[in-house]
Design an enzyme around this catalytic site. Structure first.
Site, PDB file in Angstrom:
ATOM      1  N   HIS A 223      -0.744   0.882   3.907  1.00 45.16           N
ATOM      2  CA  HIS A 223       0.681   2.106   3.940  1.00 45.16           C
ATOM      3  C   HIS A 223       0.173   3.442   3.631  1.00 45.16           C
ATOM      4  CE1 HIS A 223       1.738   1.125  -0.179  1.00 45.16           C
ATOM      5  NE2 HIS A 223       1.720   2.310  -0.279  1.00 45.16           N
TER       6      HIS A 223
ATOM      7  N   ASP B 169       0.836  -5.680   4.366  1.00 45.67           N
ATOM      8  CA  ASP B 169       0.616  -4.342   3.790  1.00 45.67           C
ATOM      9  C   ASP B 169      -0.861  -4.522   3.242  1.00 45.67           C
ATOM     10  OD1 ASP B 169       0.508  -1.773   3.207  1.00 45.67           O
ATOM     11  OD2 ASP B 169       1.783  -1.830   1.328  1.00 45.67           O
TER      12      ASP B 169
ATOM     13  N   SER C 232      -0.705   2.692  -5.183  1.00 46.54           N
ATOM     14  CA  SER C 232      -0.916   2.002  -4.206  1.00 46.54           C
ATOM     15  C   SER C 232      -2.045   1.554  -3.789  1.00 46.54           C
ATOM     16  CB  SER C 232      -0.254   2.769  -2.636  1.00 46.54           C
ATOM     17  OG  SER C 232       1.028   2.688  -2.897  1.00 46.54           O
TER      18      SER C 232
END
EC number: 3.4.21.10
Length: 436
Positions: free
Chosen positions: A89, A143, A241
């Protein structure tokens, strides 16, 4: 001067040989060169990591060509001199390789820097972005992504490869204390990412507890890991992330990256732990991209045998109810997550005739070795079947009840990726990244 030439030539040759050896990054994986004696507490309002404490940590930075500035957006883990592991992402809005720069060996980073990095840091370009073929931008499924580095990074005192789980290792035990690292926000609505690398100790959380009604209510899939604390307070946040969730069996074992920072509701909230992509479910995919030999080099030589006492994903027998029985909740939450049905084990105290086992004639006694082998095969077959059935139910639910894009919902949304958006430097604080 003439007498010094041979000495200089030898030194140059020696340096070139060492550089060639280090470039491969084929040394031991998961080893820390330095560690904080205080054993960091948290990323959100917490403890900074020392230089060299996490040598596989990578800063993924968005590059703006008009002013040559770089802004930290995500983290990543160095696999070898050619590849970085991160979250898919991170590239939802920046998919071009020339939009990115990679910084290795950093403890401090400057947000919006437009000057070359200083030793021991190394800056590299991205040659290729490899996103999982089944990555779903809405549900955040699969992801995971890989970045091809160019030119290859040189490993040394402050840069080294991470370890990935062995195929035979299985999920880590619960309870298990692990670590997360990153340059993300130190609080939920911070103006920009942390300038120093932060580290935190977190506990792995059973997936059924993480999916319970008061927690994520079934929105965590079987390929995720939950880590944090029931009371919150310690967590990853925006800008973390793609970074690693790392565990080890004991002080003499290397750290193994068991998860990739993916998403969460807010930061450090009670019963809203960080959700990570489980790396052991994607070992075959990683091997298909970087090569099986390259993967083998970063897997621990002596894998820890899988445990059945505290499994990462608790096993439940397949439900007898058809897939259409599992309906969506009456009121949809404003943050979007994939819904996974909670398959409950019948209680041992239930005496209903419908739940009583069928009687069967006794079977002849078998040798102990045969019995153990048969039980092991049945356990593996049943677990594999249960996981396949669970994923099939998830897929059918997504087709029958397609999830809407977040932009179709009104009102406040408290779901956040752990991705940090960048903005030009100003005195105005920036809001946390909201997917829309």
């Amino acid at each position: 001067m003439v007498e010094m030439l041979p000495t200089v030539a030898v030194l140059v040759l020696a340096v070139s040989v060492v550089a060639k050896d280090n470039t491969t990054c084929d040394g031991p994986c998961g080893l820390r060169f330095r560690q904080n004696s205080q054993a960091g507490t948290r990323i959100v309002s917490g403890q900074s990591a020392q230089l060299g404490a996490w040598p596989w940590m990578v800063s993924l930075q968005i590059f703006t060509s008009h002013n040559s500035r770089r802004y930290h957006a995500c983290g990543g883990s160095l696999l070898n001199s050619h590849w970085v592991l991160t979250a898919a992402h991170c590239f939802d809005n920046k998919k071009k390789v020339y939009d990115w720069r990679l910084v290795f060996g950093a403890q401090e980073i400057e947000y919006g820097r437009n000057k070359p990095v200083k030793e021991p840091q190394q800056e590299r370009y991205v040659q290729k972005i490899v996103i999982h073929e089944k990555y779903n931008v809405v549900t955040e499924g699969n992801d995971i992504a890989l970045l091809k580095i160019t030119p290859p990074v040189t490993c040394g005192n402050f840069i080294g490869p991470c370890c990935l789980p062995h195929f035979k290792a299985g999920p880590p035990q619960i309870p298990h204390t692990c670590y997360v690292t990153g340059w993300g926000y130190i609080k939920e609505k911070a103006p920009r990412p942390s300038p120093v690398l932060m580290e935190a100790r977190v506990d792995l959380i059973d997936l059924d507890l993480c999916n319970s009604t008061q927690w994520y209510n079934g929105r965590v899939t079987s390929t995720n890991v939950c880590a944090g604390y029931p009371e919150g307070k310690i967590d990853t946040c925006q800008g973390d992330s793609g970074g690693p969730l790392m565990c080890r069996d004991n002080v003499d074992s290397p750290f193994v990256v068991v998860g990739i920072t993916s998403w969460g509701v807010g930061c450090a909230r009670a019963k809203r732990p960080g959700v990570y992509t489980a790396t052991w479910d994607y070992l075959d995919w990683i091997a298909s991209k970087i090569g099986p030999n390259a993967l083998h080099l970063i897997q621990p030589a002596t894998p820890h045998p899988p445990t059945t006492r505290h499994p990462m994903v608790s096993f439940h027998p397949p439900s007898l109810r058809p897939p259409w029985y599992f309906q969506h909740l009456p009121s949809r939450p404003l943050y979007l997550r994939p819904l996974r049905p909670l398959l409950h084990r019948p209680s041992s105290t239930q005496t209903s005739s419908s739940l009583m086992p069928l009687l069967s004639p006794p079977t002849p006694a078998q040798p102990a070795s045969f019995t153990i082998a048969t039980q092991h095969m049945r356990h593996r077959t049943t677990l594999s079947f249960a996981r396949r059935l669970q994923r099939l139910i998830e897929a059918l639910k997504m087709r029958t009840y397609p999830m809407k894009h977040p932009s179709q919902y009104s009102g406040p949304r408290n779901y956040h990726y752990r991705f940090s958006t960048f903005e030009p430097l100003s005195n105005k604080p920036s809001e946390p990244f909201l997917h829309s």
